[in-house]
Design a protein around this motif. Structure first.
Motif, mmCIF file in Angstrom:
data_model
loop_
_atom_site.group_PDB
_atom_site.id
_atom_site.type_symbol
_atom_site.label_atom_id
_atom_site.label_comp_id
_atom_site.label_asym_id
_atom_site.label_seq_id
_atom_site.Cartn_x
_atom_site.Cartn_y
_atom_site.Cartn_z
ATOM 1 N N PHE A 78 -5.763 19.249 -14.372
ATOM 2 C CA PHE A 78 -4.407 19.119 -14.037
ATOM 3 C C PHE A 78 -3.873 18.129 -14.457
ATOM 4 C CE2 PHE A 78 -7.695 21.988 -12.357
ATOM 5 C CZ PHE A 78 -7.299 23.612 -13.141
ATOM 6 N N SER A 79 -3.945 16.967 -13.032
ATOM 7 C CA SER A 79 -3.317 16.001 -13.108
ATOM 8 C C SER A 79 -4.380 14.843 -12.353
ATOM 9 C CB SER A 79 -2.006 16.230 -12.177
ATOM 10 O OG SER A 79 -0.778 15.491 -12.384
ATOM 11 N N ARG A 80 -3.243 13.727 -12.913
ATOM 12 C CA ARG A 80 -3.953 12.820 -12.395
ATOM 13 C C ARG A 80 -3.279 12.688 -10.978
ATOM 14 N NH1 ARG A 80 -7.965 8.885 -15.269
ATOM 15 N NH2 ARG A 80 -8.240 9.748 -17.313
ATOM 16 N N PRO A 81 -3.938 11.618 -9.463
ATOM 17 C CA PRO A 81 -3.090 11.414 -9.158
ATOM 18 C C PRO A 81 -1.524 10.601 -9.294
ATOM 19 C CG PRO A 81 -4.866 10.872 -8.787
ATOM 20 C CD PRO A 81 -5.295 10.925 -10.307
ATOM 21 N N GLU A 82 -0.447 10.906 -8.613
ATOM 22 C CA GLU A 82 0.730 10.683 -9.716
ATOM 23 C C GLU A 82 2.324 9.681 -8.218
ATOM 24 O OE1 GLU A 82 1.721 10.197 -12.261
ATOM 25 O OE2 GLU A 82 -0.083 10.916 -13.599
ATOM 26 N N ILE A 128 -0.600 24.450 -5.519
ATOM 27 C CA ILE A 128 -0.599 24.892 -3.780
ATOM 28 C C ILE A 128 -0.371 23.712 -2.998
ATOM 29 C CG2 ILE A 128 -1.468 27.572 -4.233
ATOM 30 C CD1 ILE A 128 -4.075 25.337 -2.996
ATOM 31 N N GLY A 129 -0.531 22.757 -3.471
ATOM 32 C CA GLY A 129 -1.262 21.784 -2.631
ATOM 33 C C GLY A 129 -1.707 20.200 -3.814
ATOM 34 N N ALA A 130 -1.981 18.899 -2.783
ATOM 35 C CA ALA A 130 -2.247 17.791 -3.225
ATOM 36 C C ALA A 130 -3.111 16.592 -2.388
ATOM 37 C CB ALA A 130 -0.634 16.891 -3.593
ATOM 38 N N GLU A 131 -3.981 16.555 -2.861
ATOM 39 C CA GLU A 131 -4.669 15.520 -1.941
ATOM 40 C C GLU A 131 -3.922 14.005 -2.149
ATOM 41 O OE1 GLU A 131 -8.531 14.238 -2.712
ATOM 42 O OE2 GLU A 131 -9.157 13.052 -1.019
ATOM 43 N N ALA A 132 -3.670 13.380 -0.767
ATOM 44 C CA ALA A 132 -2.909 11.615 -0.827
ATOM 45 C C ALA A 132 -4.417 10.839 -0.660
ATOM 46 C CB ALA A 132 -2.688 11.649 0.634
ATOM 47 N N LEU A 133 -3.983 10.035 -2.356
ATOM 48 C CA LEU A 133 -5.344 8.721 -2.299
ATOM 49 C C LEU A 133 -4.226 8.006 -2.183
ATOM 50 C CD1 LEU A 133 -6.576 10.898 -4.728
ATOM 51 C CD2 LEU A 133 -7.788 10.707 -2.808
ATOM 52 N N VAL A 134 -4.936 6.544 -1.352
ATOM 53 C CA VAL A 134 -4.071 5.283 -1.457
ATOM 54 C C VAL A 134 -4.213 4.804 -2.994
ATOM 55 C CG1 VAL A 134 -6.220 4.319 -0.152
ATOM 56 C CG2 VAL A 134 -4.225 3.622 0.149
ATOM 57 N N ARG A 135 -2.654 3.905 -2.642
ATOM 58 C CA ARG A 135 -2.904 2.893 -4.025
ATOM 59 C C ARG A 135 -2.167 1.654 -3.896
ATOM 60 N NH1 ARG A 135 -6.404 6.171 -5.518
ATOM 61 N NH2 ARG A 135 -6.167 7.264 -7.661
ATOM 62 N N PHE A 145 0.852 -1.079 -0.262
ATOM 63 C CA PHE A 145 -0.014 -0.259 -0.278
ATOM 64 C C PHE A 145 0.436 1.403 -0.353
ATOM 65 C CE2 PHE A 145 -3.144 -3.059 1.101
ATOM 66 C CZ PHE A 145 -4.212 -2.564 0.569
ATOM 67 N N CYS A 146 0.832 1.972 -0.914
ATOM 68 C CA CYS A 146 1.394 3.729 -1.033
ATOM 69 C C CYS A 146 0.639 4.387 -1.337
ATOM 70 C CB CYS A 146 2.063 3.221 -2.429
ATOM 71 S SG CYS A 146 2.006 2.803 -4.013
ATOM 72 N N VAL A 147 1.536 5.728 -1.296
ATOM 73 C CA VAL A 147 0.364 6.375 -1.635
ATOM 74 C C VAL A 147 0.379 8.269 -2.728
ATOM 75 C CG1 VAL A 147 -0.187 8.534 -0.132
ATOM 76 C CG2 VAL A 147 -0.516 7.039 0.791
ATOM 77 N N TYR A 148 -0.147 7.550 -3.653
ATOM 78 C CA TYR A 148 -0.619 9.262 -4.562
ATOM 79 C C TYR A 148 -0.864 9.786 -4.353
ATOM 80 C CZ TYR A 148 0.490 5.237 -8.694
ATOM 81 O OH TYR A 148 1.685 4.302 -8.921
ATOM 82 N N PHE A 149 -0.378 10.970 -5.133
ATOM 83 C CA PHE A 149 -1.005 13.020 -4.470
ATOM 84 C C PHE A 149 -1.469 13.511 -5.764
ATOM 85 C CE2 PHE A 149 2.632 11.136 -2.046
ATOM 86 C CZ PHE A 149 2.554 12.054 -0.691
ATOM 87 N N GLN A 150 -2.369 14.013 -5.246
ATOM 88 C CA GLN A 150 -3.266 14.780 -6.797
ATOM 89 C C GLN A 150 -2.984 16.210 -6.194
ATOM 90 O OE1 GLN A 150 -7.404 14.122 -7.650
ATOM 91 N NE2 GLN A 150 -6.905 14.609 -9.568
#
Ligand code: C2E
Ligand code: MG
Ligand code: MG
Ligand code: MG
Length: 280
Positions: A261-265, A55-62, A40-45
């Motif tokens: 803008f971007s997918r979670p990465e 200005i920031g990102a949301e942490a989303l579990v993958r 389990f890891c974290v992507y950021f959108q």
């Protein structure tokens, strides 16, 4: 009698249902295995300000599954939740996100960068929640002012007084709060006013149907007006095209998150986006 009891059970063991139960159990066991194998890891959108850029990102579990590839929460979160495993997944995410915050805070490109972290109901109401969060902050060295916790309306309504109390304590430490998927639950000015909130996050179901859907636009206008009168930030999620962004901007929402803008990465990709690949 034994026979009729047996008969009664037949419905229970129809093959389809049995297969579904077996499938679920396999997934549950696989989640536990995956946690132990650190899959389990974290992507950021990225979260984007109309004028300032990211200005920031949301942490989303993958879940980097060895056979199934990178899995989004839709593939496991329900089973994890029902099996009582969400707490463990959430602590992995909190730990990883805070490590990343600490590491990014050393890079000039990430000055003022905040990270939003989803909190589950199980986590918020768990007795050790506050201590756990403060402990992770201490151990990782993450600046609490860079952390935003995302809660949902339905979670808050489980036990408002307790939720408010916990939010207030964490807020004293500098942590900020957002309501996720806003507009999909019960929302009155009266209860919003009581919460120590910083941000409303407009649910993507209202954004997705723009620019055509007038009802959704009305709801978005109501949310931005509400946010303004409560002095809260407002961000829209699920922004996929320019027309949606422009309409949001014209209606008082200038913070966006979405595929436009971007997918979670993974974190490294975010660093490249921020022009911060030259690390010390
Ligand atoms: P959410 O918190 O509302 O996160 C936004 C979701 O929308 C993410 O899905 C994101 O990838 C997706 N999204 C963002 N922009 C767009 C867009 O432009 N178009 C479309 N179609 N989708 C977009 P994801 O990562 O699959 O996560 C789904 C949900 O799972 C999250 O919804 C959140 O409720 C939950 N979740 C994710 N990570 C965690 C976690 O670490 N802990 C907990 N408790 N829940 C999590
Ligand atoms: Mg969220
Ligand atoms: Mg959301
Ligand atoms: Mg959601």
């Amino acid at each position: 009698e034994a026979k009729s009891a047996g008969k009664g059970k037949i419905r229970f063991f129809d093959p389809e249902m049995q297969e579904a139960v077996a499938e679920r159990l396999r997934l549950e066991e696989d989640i536990i295995r995956g946690m132990e194998a650190r899959e389990f890891c974290v992507y950021f959108q990225p979260q984007v300000d109309h004028d300032k850029g990211i200005i920031g990102a949301e942490a989303l579990v993958r879940w980097r599954h060895p056979q199934r590839g990178v899995l989004a929460p839709g593939a496991f979160i329900r089973v994890a939740d029902e099996a009582g495993l969400m707490n463990r997944i959430d602590s992995i995410v909190l730990q990883r996100a805070c490590e990343q915050i600490a590491s990014w805070s050393r890079l000039p490109a990430f000055a003022d960068f905040t990270v939003s972290i989803n909190v589950s109901a199980a986590q918020l109401y768990q007795p050790g929640f506050i201590d756990d969060v403060l402990e992770v902050i201490k151990l990782t060295g993450a600046d609490p002012a860079r952390i935003k916790l995302e809660l949902t309306e339905s979670m808050l309504l489980n036990d408002m007084p307790k939720a408010i109390e916990r939010m207030r304590i964490l807020k004293c430490h500098g942590i900020r709060f957002a309501i996720d998927d806003f507009g999909t639950g019960y929302s009155s000015l009266h209860y919003l006013q009581q919460l120590p909130l910083d941000q409303l996050k407009i649910d993507q179901s209202f954004v997705r149907v723009l620019p055509e859907d007038e009802n959704s636009l009305s709801i978005i206008q109501a949310i931005t007006a509400m946010a303004r009168s409560l002095k809260l930030e407002v961000i829209a999620e699920g922004v996929e095209n320019q027309a949606q962004r422009d309409l949001l901007h014209a209606n008082g929402c200038s913070l966006y998150q979405g595929y436009l803008f971007s997918r979670p990465e993974p974190a490294e990709v975010i660093e490249r986006m921020m022009g911060a690949e030259e690390r010390a």
